[in-house]
Design a protein around this motif. Sequence first.
Motif, PDB file in Angstrom:
ATOM      1  N   MET A   1       0.953  -1.217  -0.030  1.00 18.11           N
ATOM      2  CA  MET A   1       0.049  -0.134   0.010  1.00 18.11           C
ATOM      3  C   MET A   1       0.771   1.250  -0.020  1.00 18.11           C
ATOM      4  O   MET A   1       1.853   1.335   0.866  1.00 18.11           O
ATOM      5  N   GLU A   2       0.629   2.242  -0.851  1.00 12.72           N
ATOM      6  CA  GLU A   2       1.125   3.535  -0.868  1.00 12.72           C
ATOM      7  C   GLU A   2       0.558   4.444   0.152  1.00 12.72           C
ATOM      8  O   GLU A   2      -0.717   4.534   0.653  1.00 12.72           O
ATOM      9  N   LEU A   3       1.400   5.243   0.920  1.00 10.32           N
ATOM     10  CA  LEU A   3       1.102   6.078   1.981  1.00 10.32           C
ATOM     11  C   LEU A   3       1.556   7.668   1.522  1.00 10.32           C
ATOM     12  O   LEU A   3       2.763   7.738   1.201  1.00 10.32           O
ATOM     13  N   ALA A 225      -5.876  -6.991 -14.036  1.00  6.45           N
ATOM     14  CA  ALA A 225      -5.969  -7.049 -12.459  1.00  6.45           C
ATOM     15  C   ALA A 225      -4.697  -6.703 -11.793  1.00  6.45           C
ATOM     16  O   ALA A 225      -4.758  -5.925 -10.603  1.00  6.45           O
ATOM     17  N   GLU A 226      -3.476  -6.694 -12.306  1.00 10.09           N
ATOM     18  CA  GLU A 226      -2.495  -6.146 -11.418  1.00 10.09           C
ATOM     19  C   GLU A 226      -2.329  -4.798 -11.531  1.00 10.09           C
ATOM     20  O   GLU A 226      -1.584  -4.209 -10.822  1.00 10.09           O
ATOM     21  N   GLN A 227      -3.259  -4.279 -12.528  1.00 11.37           N
ATOM     22  CA  GLN A 227      -3.186  -2.582 -12.400  1.00 11.37           C
ATOM     23  C   GLN A 227      -4.358  -1.897 -11.739  1.00 11.37           C
ATOM     24  O   GLN A 227      -4.133  -0.834 -11.848  1.00 11.37           O
ATOM     25  N   MET A 228      -4.979  -2.591 -11.156  1.00  5.42           N
ATOM     26  CA  MET A 228      -6.080  -1.962 -10.504  1.00  5.42           C
ATOM     27  C   MET A 228      -5.871  -1.457  -9.077  1.00  5.42           C
ATOM     28  O   MET A 228      -4.904  -1.872  -8.189  1.00  5.42           O
ATOM     29  N   GLN A 229      -6.082  -0.084  -8.838  1.00  2.00           N
ATOM     30  CA  GLN A 229      -5.601   0.623  -7.965  1.00  2.00           C
ATOM     31  C   GLN A 229      -6.844   1.355  -7.131  1.00  2.00           C
ATOM     32  O   GLN A 229      -7.662   1.956  -8.112  1.00  2.00           O
ATOM     33  N   THR A 230      -7.039   1.430  -6.074  1.00  3.81           N
ATOM     34  CA  THR A 230      -8.130   2.102  -5.458  1.00  3.81           C
ATOM     35  C   THR A 230      -7.426   2.939  -4.201  1.00  3.81           C
ATOM     36  O   THR A 230      -6.329   2.402  -3.545  1.00  3.81           O
ATOM     37  N   GLY A 231      -7.768   4.121  -3.899  1.00  2.82           N
ATOM     38  CA  GLY A 231      -7.480   5.003  -2.625  1.00  2.82           C
ATOM     39  C   GLY A 231      -8.312   5.744  -2.157  1.00  2.82           C
ATOM     40  O   GLY A 231      -9.497   5.546  -2.350  1.00  2.82           O
ATOM     41  N   VAL A 232      -8.028   6.027  -0.806  1.00  4.16           N
ATOM     42  CA  VAL A 232      -8.879   6.840   0.262  1.00  4.16           C
ATOM     43  C   VAL A 232      -8.167   8.003   0.543  1.00  4.16           C
ATOM     44  O   VAL A 232      -6.929   8.174   0.418  1.00  4.16           O
ATOM     45  N   GLU A 301      -8.041  -3.252   5.642  1.00  6.25           N
ATOM     46  CA  GLU A 301      -8.665  -4.662   5.589  1.00  6.25           C
ATOM     47  C   GLU A 301     -10.151  -4.520   5.371  1.00  6.25           C
ATOM     48  O   GLU A 301     -10.855  -5.539   4.652  1.00  6.25           O
ATOM     49  N   THR A 302     -10.996  -3.494   5.812  1.00  9.50           N
ATOM     50  CA  THR A 302     -12.476  -3.225   5.286  1.00  9.50           C
ATOM     51  C   THR A 302     -12.617  -2.999   3.818  1.00  9.50           C
ATOM     52  O   THR A 302     -13.517  -3.612   3.145  1.00  9.50           O
ATOM     53  N   LEU A 303     -11.784  -2.084   3.383  1.00 12.87           N
ATOM     54  CA  LEU A 303     -12.031  -1.644   2.209  1.00 12.87           C
ATOM     55  C   LEU A 303     -11.067  -2.117   0.925  1.00 12.87           C
ATOM     56  O   LEU A 303     -11.258  -2.145  -0.151  1.00 12.87           O
ATOM     57  N   GLY A 304     -10.050  -2.632   1.260  1.00 16.74           N
ATOM     58  CA  GLY A 304      -8.933  -3.172   0.483  1.00 16.74           C
ATOM     59  C   GLY A 304      -8.245  -1.987  -0.657  1.00 16.74           C
ATOM     60  O   GLY A 304      -8.003  -2.469  -1.761  1.00 16.74           O
ATOM     61  N   PHE A 305      -7.919  -0.921  -0.113  1.00 19.97           N
ATOM     62  CA  PHE A 305      -7.405   0.076  -0.964  1.00 19.97           C
ATOM     63  C   PHE A 305      -5.960  -0.141  -0.998  1.00 19.97           C
ATOM     64  O   PHE A 305      -5.192  -0.811  -0.295  1.00 19.97           O
ATOM     65  N   THR A 306      -5.297   0.391  -2.172  1.00 22.89           N
ATOM     66  CA  THR A 306      -3.913   0.411  -2.520  1.00 22.89           C
ATOM     67  C   THR A 306      -3.192   1.513  -2.207  1.00 22.89           C
ATOM     68  O   THR A 306      -1.990   1.532  -2.312  1.00 22.89           O
ATOM     69  N   ARG A 307      -3.939   2.832  -1.738  1.00 24.17           N
ATOM     70  CA  ARG A 307      -3.326   3.934  -1.543  1.00 24.17           C
ATOM     71  C   ARG A 307      -3.952   4.642  -0.522  1.00 24.17           C
ATOM     72  O   ARG A 307      -5.426   4.660  -0.318  1.00 24.17           O
ATOM     73  N   ASN A 331       7.835   8.942   9.969  1.00 19.26           N
ATOM     74  CA  ASN A 331       8.370   8.394  10.892  1.00 19.26           C
ATOM     75  C   ASN A 331       8.092   6.976  11.696  1.00 19.26           C
ATOM     76  O   ASN A 331       8.679   5.982  11.993  1.00 19.26           O
ATOM     77  N   LYS A 332       6.776   7.104  12.096  1.00 21.89           N
ATOM     78  CA  LYS A 332       6.186   6.288  12.923  1.00 21.89           C
ATOM     79  C   LYS A 332       5.087   5.332  12.371  1.00 21.89           C
ATOM     80  O   LYS A 332       4.907   4.158  12.180  1.00 21.89           O
ATOM     81  N   ILE A 333       4.183   6.168  11.655  1.00 29.13           N
ATOM     82  CA  ILE A 333       2.730   5.649  11.102  1.00 29.13           C
ATOM     83  C   ILE A 333       3.087   4.471   9.733  1.00 29.13           C
ATOM     84  O   ILE A 333       2.811   3.549   9.597  1.00 29.13           O
ATOM     85  N   ALA A 334       3.784   5.311   8.730  1.00 29.27           N
ATOM     86  CA  ALA A 334       4.143   4.692   7.655  1.00 29.27           C
ATOM     87  C   ALA A 334       4.860   3.401   7.861  1.00 29.27           C
ATOM     88  O   ALA A 334       4.585   2.405   7.217  1.00 29.27           O
ATOM     89  N   PRO A 335       5.905   3.481   8.530  1.00 30.35           N
ATOM     90  CA  PRO A 335       6.857   2.247   8.663  1.00 30.35           C
ATOM     91  C   PRO A 335       6.115   1.077   9.287  1.00 30.35           C
ATOM     92  O   PRO A 335       6.170   0.033   9.044  1.00 30.35           O
ATOM     93  N   ALA A 336       5.182   1.490  10.309  1.00 34.37           N
ATOM     94  CA  ALA A 336       4.564   0.368  11.147  1.00 34.37           C
ATOM     95  C   ALA A 336       3.400  -0.325  10.080  1.00 34.37           C
ATOM     96  O   ALA A 336       3.419  -1.540  10.080  1.00 34.37           O
ATOM     97  N   ILE A 337       2.597   0.555   9.346  1.00 39.20           N
ATOM     98  CA  ILE A 337       1.715  -0.107   8.407  1.00 39.20           C
ATOM     99  C   ILE A 337       2.301  -1.076   7.326  1.00 39.20           C
ATOM    100  O   ILE A 337       1.954  -1.926   7.070  1.00 39.20           O
ATOM    101  N   LYS A 338       3.520  -0.228   6.770  1.00 42.67           N
ATOM    102  CA  LYS A 338       4.245  -1.109   5.725  1.00 42.67           C
ATOM    103  C   LYS A 338       4.807  -2.440   6.284  1.00 42.67           C
ATOM    104  O   LYS A 338       4.856  -3.616   5.656  1.00 42.67           O
ATOM    105  N   LYS A 339       5.277  -2.368   7.609  1.00 43.16           N
ATOM    106  CA  LYS A 339       5.561  -3.795   7.962  1.00 43.16           C
ATOM    107  C   LYS A 339       4.412  -4.656   8.271  1.00 43.16           C
ATOM    108  O   LYS A 339       4.632  -5.864   8.258  1.00 43.16           O
ATOM    109  N   ALA A 340       3.386  -4.223   8.926  1.00 45.84           N
ATOM    110  CA  ALA A 340       2.342  -4.885   8.996  1.00 45.84           C
ATOM    111  C   ALA A 340       1.859  -5.679   7.862  1.00 45.84           C
ATOM    112  O   ALA A 340       1.196  -6.751   7.882  1.00 45.84           O
ATOM    113  N   LEU A 341       1.814  -5.153   6.723  1.00 45.53           N
ATOM    114  CA  LEU A 341       1.478  -5.670   5.485  1.00 45.53           C
ATOM    115  C   LEU A 341       2.171  -6.247   4.454  1.00 45.53           C
ATOM    116  O   LEU A 341       1.895  -6.845   3.518  1.00 45.53           O
ATOM    117  N   LEU A 342       3.409  -6.610   5.350  1.00 45.28           N
ATOM    118  CA  LEU A 342       4.584  -7.424   4.567  1.00 45.28           C
ATOM    119  C   LEU A 342       3.964  -8.843   4.265  1.00 45.28           C
ATOM    120  O   LEU A 342       3.453  -9.358   5.208  1.00 45.28           O
TER     121      LEU A 342
END
Length: 342
Positions: A1-3, A225-232, A301-307, A331-342
């Motif tokens: 997911m992009e942040l 399918a590999e190009q489908m992107q959704t964001g909030v 988890e609820t919406l399944g967005f990629t950004r 420094n805190k939020i983005a690294p933790a989210i990316k780690k959780a989604l690995l």
Amino acid sequence: MELGISMFGDLHVNEQGITIPAGERLKEMMEEIRLMDELGLDFFGIGEHHRPEYAVSAPEIILAAAATVTKKIKLGSAVSVLSSADPVKLYQQYSSIDLLSDGRAELVVGRGSFTESFPLFGYNLADYDTLFEEKLDLLLKINKEQKINWKGKFRLPMVNQEVFPRAYEDLLKVWIAVGGTPESVLRAGTLGLPIIFAIIGGSPAQFKPLFEYYKRVYQHFNHPAEQMQTGVHMHALFGDDSKATADIYFPQYASQMNRIGKQRGWSPFTREQFEMGRSKNGALIIGEANEAIDKILYLHETLGFTRFVAHMDVGGPSHAQLLKSIEIFGNKIAPAIKKALL
């Protein structure tokens, strides 16, 4: 997911009740965007408004300046009001940003929830929908073809005309921004364009049927399918302490909501609404890092967005508040989210 982070260039009102000059806010934004890039965030978006509360009426100027002080972050509009813009000029502007940034430009287009640009640029608000449809058709044709033959209702035909300069790799990334109308979702899915939802009120979970609808339409038209992107895109601000951050930010946030709401017939924005928005099922992500991490992961988890885009300057927080918020996000939020989604 992009942040990423988006802004509108809201003008800060200081403790003396004085609104800072637009030029000062624009210079502050350059420092803020540079920090986002240094922290490794994926995207920065800037909106378009033609009102006294905002410093930015021409996103492409801000993004061109940002391209020269950043190295990796993607740069896009949030959004460009395509209905009242010239698709030819818009493509030229963003292809130029794309060249300046070595391929980091994106164009996020929408019909616009603010309508001041229509009379300003000589358009009839009654043509709100048909203007967007026609101009999107021309923009996408320009993006795919160098030599244009095209005919529409609102401008003279284009006959064997070429549009320059071309984007970095000849194809500019174009997103559709929507507020939640099924017709807009259908359009994006049919065309196979990435979609971003502005979720600024109510419960984000209510958008799940629209995400599923988009995916069904996208798949029905056999887009890759590999190009489908959704964001909030969601209102956000971060600090070290949740309550202290909310206490400081509420007056700024409510003041802006009330300035706009007064013209739209909204009831005054209350602290109760603010706290409901900050709750797990609300649309505001305002508080400390761990709360934000949990909420963004829950929404993912609820919406399944990629950004995920944190819209961070509603009401004009101070430059210091924004720098702090960006630091916590990077420094805190983005690294933790990316780690959780690995």
